[in-house]
Enzyme design. Structure first.
Site, PDB file in Angstrom:
ATOM      1  N   HIS A 101       0.791  -1.226   0.000  1.00 47.40           N
ATOM      2  CA  HIS A 101       0.000   0.000   0.000  1.00 47.40           C
ATOM      3  C   HIS A 101       0.820   1.271   0.000  1.00 47.40           C
ATOM      4  O   HIS A 101       0.492   2.230  -0.691  1.00 47.40           O
ATOM      5  CB  HIS A 101      -0.952   0.008   1.209  1.00 47.40           C
ATOM      6  CG  HIS A 101      -2.305  -0.490   0.859  1.00 47.40           C
ATOM      7  ND1 HIS A 101      -3.386   0.341   0.720  1.00 47.40           N
ATOM      8  CD2 HIS A 101      -2.739  -1.732   0.574  1.00 47.40           C
ATOM      9  CE1 HIS A 101      -4.439  -0.371   0.375  1.00 47.40           C
ATOM     10  NE2 HIS A 101      -4.080  -1.634   0.287  1.00 47.40           N
ATOM     11  N   ASP A 122      -3.914   7.319   2.147  1.00 47.28           N
ATOM     12  CA  ASP A 122      -4.460   6.067   1.662  1.00 47.28           C
ATOM     13  C   ASP A 122      -5.930   6.045   2.088  1.00 47.28           C
ATOM     14  O   ASP A 122      -6.254   6.397   3.225  1.00 47.28           O
ATOM     15  CB  ASP A 122      -3.703   4.905   2.305  1.00 47.28           C
ATOM     16  CG  ASP A 122      -4.064   3.570   1.672  1.00 47.28           C
ATOM     17  OD1 ASP A 122      -3.183   2.971   1.047  1.00 47.28           O
ATOM     18  OD2 ASP A 122      -5.230   3.134   1.795  1.00 47.28           O
ATOM     19  N   ASP A 133      -9.263  -7.799  -3.019  1.00 50.09           N
ATOM     20  CA  ASP A 133      -9.525  -7.284  -4.365  1.00 50.09           C
ATOM     21  C   ASP A 133      -8.965  -8.164  -5.481  1.00 50.09           C
ATOM     22  O   ASP A 133      -9.154  -7.887  -6.657  1.00 50.09           O
ATOM     23  CB  ASP A 133      -8.973  -5.862  -4.486  1.00 50.09           C
ATOM     24  CG  ASP A 133      -7.517  -5.793  -4.078  1.00 50.09           C
ATOM     25  OD1 ASP A 133      -6.897  -6.847  -3.858  1.00 50.09           O
ATOM     26  OD2 ASP A 133      -6.991  -4.669  -3.962  1.00 50.09           O
TER      27      ASP A 133
END
Ligand code: UDP
Length: 462
Positions: free
Chosen positions: A20, A122, A385
């Site tokens: 991330h 984020d 995801d």
């Protein structure tokens, strides 16, 4: 003394887990180069900044106007997490809340003597929205994954109304009822947080994901790690109608076109040299990303399939601790046609002409890297995801297949590999992958939508 507020100071909050923080840092590097008068404070945990900056060639390219500050991981002193589920640390970080971020932010503000004028975060770090609201400054959120999963989060309630429990075996569960851009997706593709497993206790992480549809419309702008040219236009239109502004920043982990390969001495595992020895499109590259730990029987199944395909060479990025699950004698028996490494320079590997197929878990960065290089994929998604990304690969772009039966078995993998490498339908798929690569090249260029939209983002922060 009084803090100057003529100067621009952007506070950047990373989500310190998985892959991330890297795309966020890349976004900030891009912005910092265009906005030299703006100072950026980048907040992440010590461990995350260590792994971000450990690549020397990368850390050299970081502009001077980005400063790094440590933020606590939220793990109470003395708490040993070894026997907890790995996701526990995500919850602890999120639960530490705005207070935790504020502590580090206050330090940064006094150190560099500039008030905060904007927050970039984020999307998962929703506490940073609270701070932005408190300071009365714009909040910009980065969605590091694909837009299809972002889109799904906006329909959480609608989906939950129709499907009360998640059923992985269910072949139906079509999501076409939402709108036509969901026609290829099914409930089994959704991230776990959308339809909960029956009576499951919802984690903080899962609650945070479920809140995205409510939180992100608060953002001055939502930035995605993707190219608009690759998304179904209906999906783009629908998302745009739900947010103040949506900007496609491109594949943030890739500086395209790719830089020339590093000199051989930085190819520590010898992966690139290994690829040089093989002919065009002949080789299988396998990597399941940084987070997934496949069950032992799947590692063994991959090995058995590779060994059975006698004439096909391979490069396998396999974590050291997983090597124990390889069949006895596998490494010796396959040493002339295969190479197993603990880490591969993946973007360069996928761009190498000898790679004919990529066996992947469908992590967004891996898929982006594969699309950029025109390499067809065999996908074994595990969670989050990855499932929607793989549906895009198989049914929207048609540049890969999901492994038959959903998990690695020797025979399913052999069939998929033969299909992609050798059969007529596989040839069509390879052509599509090549075509999509050209779409990416155009999207990256000066006439791409990203190049046109990016200045808007620079304007917001300036
Ligand atoms: N990666 C790499 N070498 C390896 C394995 C992975 O460089 O041997 C990189 C890969 O290029 C990608 C990232 O690690 O950029 C993995 O990100 P992805 O989103 O695909 O999966 P995750 O690790 O988040 O599940």
């Amino acid at each position: 003394g009084g803090l100057s507020d003529r100067k621009r100071h952007v506070a950047v909050f990373a989500f310190p887990y998985g892959t991330h923080a890297a795309p966020l840092l890349n976004l900030v590097v891009k912005l910092a180069r265009d906005a030299l008068h703006v100072t950026f404070s980048f907040f992440t945990t010590q461990q995350s900044s260590h792994s971000l900056l450990s690549s020397i060639s990368f850390s050299k390219t970081i502009p001077q106007n980005i400063k790094f500050f440590a933020v606590s991981d939220g793990i109470p002193g003395g708490l040993d997490l070894t026997h907890h589920h790995p996701s526990r640390q995500l919850d602890l970080f999120l639960e530490a809340g705005p207070q935790n971020l504020k502590k580090s932010l206050d330090m940064a503000v006094s150190e560099i003597n500039m008030r905060v004028t904007c927050v970039i975060s984020d999307a998962f770090v929703t506490s940073s929205l609270v701070l932005a609201q408190e300071y009365g400054v714009p909040w910009i959120a980065l969605w590091t994954s694909y837009t299809c999963s972002l889109s799904a989060h906006f329909y959480t309630e609608l989906i939950r109304e129709k499907y009360r429990v998640r059923d992985d075996d269910e072949e139906d569960g079509s999501l076409a009822f939402i709108n036509p851009s969901f026609s290829k997706f099914k409930t089994q593709d959704l991230p776990e947080s959308i339809i909960l497993k029956d009576e499951e206790e919802e984690s903080t992480f899962s609650k945070t994901l479920a809140s995205m549809g409510r939180v992100l419309p608060e953002a001055e702008c939502v930035v995605v790690n993707f190219y608009e040219e690759l998304d179904p236009p209906q999906m783009v239109q629908d998302l745009r109608s739900k947010m103040k502004s949506l900007i496609y920043a491109g594949f943030l982990n890739l500086s395209l076109p790719l830089p020339p390969p590093p000199p051989a001495d930085t190819d520590q595992t010898g992966s690139l040299r290994w690829l040089d020895e093989h002919s065009a499109k002949s080789l299988i590259y396998i990597s399941l990303g940084t987070v997934v730990s496949p069950p032992p029987h799947e590692i063994a199944a991959i090995a058995e399939a590779l060994e059975a395909l006698e004439d096909v060479p391979f490069l396998w990025s396999l974590k050291e601790h997983s090597k124990a699950f390889l069949p006895k004698g596998f490494l010796e028996r396959t040493s002339t046609k295969g190479k197993v490494v603990p880490w591969a320079p993946q973007t360069l590997v996928l761009a190498h002409e000898s790679v004919g197929v990529f066996v992947t878990h469908g992590g967004c960065n891996s898929v982006s890297e594969s699309l950029s290089s025109g390499v067809p994929m065999i996908c074994r998604p595990y969670f989050g995801d990855q499932l929607m990304a793989v549906r895009m690969v198989e049914d929207v772009w048609e540049v890969g297949v999901k492994i038959e039966g959903g998990s690695f078995t020797k025979n399913a993998l052999i069939r998929s590999l033969k299909f992609v490498l050798k059969e007529e339908e596989g040839r069509v798929m390879r052509q599509k992958a090549e075509k999509l690569k050209n779409t990416v090249i155009e999207a990256v260029g000066q006439n791409g939508k990203t190049a046109k939209e990016f200045p808007t983002l620079v304007k917001i922060i300036s």
